[in-house]
Design a protein around this motif. Structure first.
Motif, short mmCIF file in Angstrom:
data_model
loop_
_atom_site.label_atom_id
_atom_site.label_comp_id
_atom_site.label_asym_id
_atom_site.label_seq_id
_atom_site.Cartn_x
_atom_site.Cartn_y
_atom_site.Cartn_z
N LEU A 57 62.89 128.45 -36.21
CA LEU A 57 63.36 129.70 -35.59
C LEU A 57 64.64 129.54 -34.79
N ILE A 95 62.52 138.35 -37.48
CA ILE A 95 61.15 137.89 -37.69
C ILE A 95 60.33 139.14 -37.94
N LEU A 104 60.39 134.56 -41.19
CA LEU A 104 61.78 134.71 -40.80
C LEU A 104 62.46 135.26 -42.05
#
Length: 117
Positions: A57, A95, A104
Motif C-alpha cells: 500500500l 483501495i 488496491l
C-alpha cells in the motif's frame, strides 16, 4: 452491496475505479482519505483482507517514503502502517472494499475482480 473506496479525486486511477463502480450501478461510500485518513484498525483490516502486507500500500514516489527510510526491508507491517497513519499521502490509492474482497485498484480495472459477475 456495501462498497467503500478510499479515494483521491486528483488521481486518475482513483477516478477510473470510481467510474467503473458507477458504471456497474454501484454508489460506493467515498472516503477522501487525505481529508479523512483511515485509523489504525481500518488500515490493519485492509492490509489483512488484501493479504499482501502493508508494503503493497505504500506510495514509493512520496518524499516521506525516502525521508522516513521506508525502503528498509526489515520494517514490519506495524512500522509501515504507523508511517501511513502519520503521513496519509503514503497510502496508495484507490483501495476498494466490497463483500467479495479488498483490492488496491491499480489499474482501475482491478476493481472488477471484487464485483459480482
Amino acid at each position: 452491496m456495501s462498497v467503500t473506496i478510499w479515494h483521491n479525486p486528483r488521481c486518475s486511477n482513483s477516478r477510473g475505479a470510481l467510474q467503473l463502480l458507477h458504471d456497474h450501478g454501484i454508489a460506493p461510500q467515498v472516503v477522501e482519505y487525505l481529508k479523512d485518513p483511515p485509523d489504525r484498525e481500518t488500515l490493519h483490516a485492509l492490509v489483512g483482507a488484501m493479504g499482501t502486507g502493508a508494503r503493497a500500500l505504500l506510495r514509493e514516489k512520496e518524499a516521506a517514503y525516502t525521508t522516513l527510510g521506508l525502503a528498509d526491508p526489515t520494517l514490519d507491517d506495524a512500522s509501515l502502517i504507523e508511517a501511513m497513519l502519520q503521513h496519509p499521502e503514503l497510502i496508495n490509492r484507490p483501495i476498494v472494499r466490497t463483500p467479495l474482497g479488498v483490492r488496491l485498484c491499480r489499474p482501475p480495472q482491478t476493481v472488477l475482480e471484487i464485483l459480482p459477475a
